[in-house]
Enzyme design. Structure first.
Site, short mmCIF file in Angstrom:
data_model
loop_
_atom_site.label_atom_id
_atom_site.label_comp_id
_atom_site.label_asym_id
_atom_site.label_seq_id
_atom_site.Cartn_x
_atom_site.Cartn_y
_atom_site.Cartn_z
N SER A 181 -22.02 -36.06 -7.04
CA SER A 181 -22.79 -36.99 -6.38
C SER A 181 -21.85 -38.36 -5.93
O SER A 181 -22.18 -39.01 -5.00
CB SER A 181 -23.62 -37.62 -7.21
OG SER A 181 -23.26 -38.11 -8.57
N ASP A 239 -17.96 -33.23 -13.44
CA ASP A 239 -18.77 -32.16 -12.57
C ASP A 239 -17.30 -31.34 -11.96
O ASP A 239 -16.46 -31.94 -11.49
CB ASP A 239 -19.25 -32.63 -11.26
CG ASP A 239 -20.89 -32.47 -11.25
OD1 ASP A 239 -21.16 -31.49 -12.09
OD2 ASP A 239 -21.55 -33.13 -10.71
N GLU A 249 -22.63 -25.86 -11.62
CA GLU A 249 -23.97 -25.42 -11.05
C GLU A 249 -23.95 -23.78 -11.14
O GLU A 249 -23.22 -23.27 -10.70
CB GLU A 249 -24.17 -26.17 -9.83
CG GLU A 249 -24.02 -27.65 -9.52
CD GLU A 249 -24.26 -27.96 -8.26
OE1 GLU A 249 -24.48 -27.38 -7.09
OE2 GLU A 249 -24.40 -29.27 -8.36
N GLU A 304 -32.65 -29.65 -12.33
CA GLU A 304 -32.84 -30.76 -11.30
C GLU A 304 -33.96 -30.50 -10.35
O GLU A 304 -34.22 -29.10 -9.81
CB GLU A 304 -31.49 -30.88 -10.56
CG GLU A 304 -31.73 -31.75 -9.20
CD GLU A 304 -30.44 -32.21 -8.80
OE1 GLU A 304 -29.34 -31.77 -9.32
OE2 GLU A 304 -30.47 -32.93 -7.51
O1 KIV Z 1 -23.56 -35.01 -9.29
C1 KIV Z 1 -24.49 -35.52 -10.08
O2 KIV Z 1 -24.55 -36.76 -10.15
C2 KIV Z 1 -25.40 -34.71 -10.80
C3 KIV Z 1 -26.56 -35.38 -11.45
C4 KIV Z 1 -27.36 -35.90 -10.67
C5 KIV Z 1 -27.32 -34.25 -12.37
O3 KIV Z 1 -25.21 -33.55 -10.78
#
Ligand code: KIV
Length: 281
Positions: free
Chosen positions: A53, A91, A123, A190
């Protein structure tokens, strides 16, 4: 003599599993820089997520797809410097784990070795089970992510609630069980209906962390900028703004610009004097 510290013990994946067993909710927040990581730790978050994000929240991308491994790595390093107690999860960005297992191992390993991440988030469902198994072989714990997976935005046709149809809900439940079986230590859910999140949470022994998935998950995660109200416009339905900082910041920046232009800033107290003249004999 054993080392003693007043700091609360650092959170581990094992502790998150215990929290689920004891019914203690898990609080997770995103952070992308050192001061935010320090703040989120001080606030008591159990998990700090360097989410992709960051691409939308900080880098000005339209979605998370353009985010690169180098960009995530840069932010993970910063968050590591500010982190003290929370489990640091990074991530894995789009195309850093899909091409082949070797590449996935190299990229996850870099986030851990160079960035200081303690776990990574991927993911997907069934298709990422082999990646999870491979990463566990190099001792990288994996958080999975189901439902609205933003890296799949083009296939999903937008940022929409997932798992509303019975067959989609059934598939998500099956995927969640497969991810648990592959060794994921937690799964983010999500934007899915609350009833489905409750069912998945009940059927898994690993914790579920919800975002837009209702109150029945074992924990919750939000993007920290959403929590303090830094975004423009109305928040998304599942976001709760705990502060409204954007107008406060805007007012401060506008006041500064005005004062620079009209000469009110800097005032005498913000300026330095020359050194006193040296005494002559
Ligand atoms: O990228 C992110 O911040 C996320 C969260 C919102 C779960 O994947």
């Amino acid at each position: 003599m054993p080392y003693k510290s007043d700091k609360p013990a650092a959170v581990t994946t094992t502790q998150l599993a215990l929290m689920k067993q004891k019914g203690v909710k898990i609080a997770a927040l995103t952070a992308y820089d050192a001061p935010t990581a320090a703040l989120v730790n001080e606030a008591g978050a159990d998990v700090v997520l360097v989410g992709d994000s960051v691409g939308m929240v900080k880098l000005g991308y339209e979605n998370t797809i353009p985010v690169t491994l180098e960009e995530i790595l840069h932010h993970v390093k910063a968050v590591k410097r500010g982190n003290s107690r929370a489990l640091l999860v990074a991530d894995m960005p789009y195309l850093s784990y899909e091409v082949d297992l070797k590449e996935a191992v190299r990229n996850a390993g870099r986030l851990v070795k160079e960035g200081g991440a303690q776990a990574v988030k991927l993911e997907g469902g069934l298709e990422i089970a082999p990646v999870i198994k491979e990463l566990l072989k190099i001792n990288v714990p994996v958080m999975a992510h189901l439902g609205l997976t933003p890296q799949a935005v083009h296939r999903l046709g937008g940022f929409k609630v997932q798992g509303r149809k019975p067959q989609d809900a059934e598939k998500m439940l099956t995927d969640a069980k497969i991810l648990e079986g592959a060794g994921a230590f937690a799964v983010v859910l999500e934007c899915i209906p609350s009833a489905l999140a409750r069912e998945i949470t009940r059927k898994l022994s690993i914790p579920t962390i919800g975002i837009g998935a209702g109150p029945h998950c074992d924990g919750q995660v939000l993007v920290s900028d959403d929590v303090w109200g830094l975004g423009e416009g109305a928040p998304l339905k599942f976001v709760k703004r705990y502060a409204d900082l954007r107008p406060v910041m805007l007012k401060a920046a506008a006041a500064y610009c005005r004062e620079v232009k009209d000469g009110a800033f800097p005032a005498a107290e913000h300026a330095f004097e020359s050194a006193p003249a040296a005494k002559t004999a």
